[in-house]
Design an enzyme around this catalytic site. Sequence first.
Site, mmCIF file in Angstrom:
data_model
loop_
_atom_site.group_PDB
_atom_site.id
_atom_site.type_symbol
_atom_site.label_atom_id
_atom_site.label_comp_id
_atom_site.label_asym_id
_atom_site.label_seq_id
_atom_site.Cartn_x
_atom_site.Cartn_y
_atom_site.Cartn_z
ATOM 1 N N HIS A 1 1.167 6.089 6.383
ATOM 2 C CA HIS A 1 1.580 5.170 5.309
ATOM 3 C C HIS A 1 2.082 5.931 4.078
ATOM 4 C CE1 HIS A 1 -1.322 2.012 7.214
ATOM 5 N NE2 HIS A 1 -0.291 2.287 7.987
ATOM 6 N N HIS B 1 5.185 -4.127 9.445
ATOM 7 C CA HIS B 1 4.276 -2.980 9.384
ATOM 8 C C HIS B 1 4.639 -1.943 10.457
ATOM 9 C CE1 HIS B 1 0.877 -0.668 8.061
ATOM 10 N NE2 HIS B 1 0.685 -0.375 9.345
ATOM 11 N N ASP C 1 5.250 1.926 9.732
ATOM 12 C CA ASP C 1 4.631 3.016 10.497
ATOM 13 C C ASP C 1 5.686 3.943 11.099
ATOM 14 O OD1 ASP C 1 1.930 2.454 10.159
ATOM 15 O OD2 ASP C 1 1.749 1.318 12.028
ATOM 16 N N HIS D 1 2.430 5.130 17.347
ATOM 17 C CA HIS D 1 2.398 6.508 16.854
ATOM 18 C C HIS D 1 2.675 7.523 17.970
ATOM 19 C CE1 HIS D 1 0.942 4.734 13.257
ATOM 20 N NE2 HIS D 1 -0.208 4.352 13.791
#
Length: 307
Positions: free
Chosen positions: A78, A241, A245, A268
């Site tokens: 973030h 979001h 990310d 991720h």
Amino acid sequence: MLKQRTLKSLTRAVGVGLHSGQRVELTLRPAQPDTGIVFRRVDLPEPVDIPISALAVTDTRLASTISAGGAKVHTVEHLMSACAGLGVDNLYVDITAEEVPILDGSAASFVFLLQSAGIEPQNAPRRFIRLTKPVEVREGEGASEKWARLEPYHGYKLSFEIDFDHPAVDATGQRVVFDMSTDSYSKDIARARTFGFTKDVEMMRANGLALGGGLDNAIVMDDYKVLNAEGLRYDDEFVKHKILDAMGDLYLVGKPMLASYSARRSGHALNNKLLRELLSRTDAWEVVTFEDEKQAPRGFAQLARAW
Ligand SMILES: [Zn+2]
């Protein structure tokens, strides 16, 4: 010349780690041109520097973790996203524990911190990774297939699609396109919070994770609905979001990109796999600078004001 940027002055924040629940102090400090972004564990007997890079990412289960010299920092994405969105190239991040504070679960607090410290141009050209050929990674098959792709683009654009099969998520927009040249990172993306499901949170807590998580730093859902009394910040906060990310994960490559990123159900792990694939495909990109700001994509010379 399109210049590198750092902070005008240092700035501090105190919070808790999302997974560790540990109190942590963060100090963001200006850095010389070509330093890049360097995390520094100042709580260890000898401070350890962890410069960001795609290869420094050592764990991607739940969050992006970077390591060097036996030290690590969890949940960097973030803060990295805010640096990408505001165009910060050089920065020291002094940290007193092994996890970046979650603050409100979005990048908005980091944007506020960076903007209140002030962002300053430096006398060195900003270097971009410009895609010249597409690069793609895939995992799984059929409905569970995930993929992420980078393609040549004169600018920086991200499009993301999620598919959660949950009534509260399905009721919202599940596809978003964000273009740095025409949209506003701080208004359109930075406020989107991380999200989780109560059943997963219970399991994570049993494993010593998500100890700092709660309704004030995440969107929390049971099997049917969002539990936060204030509801959502954007109609499509979940997929926004995921863009937030992705911007943080991709900025770990160490330079801004000139590319179009698109992804379906990525996270991720797959974002980092995409960066590693990119680095191994040296025929698919080049590093460029802009002596004449007019040659840069629209809006890139005015980052501070526009965003
Ligand atoms: Zn996140």
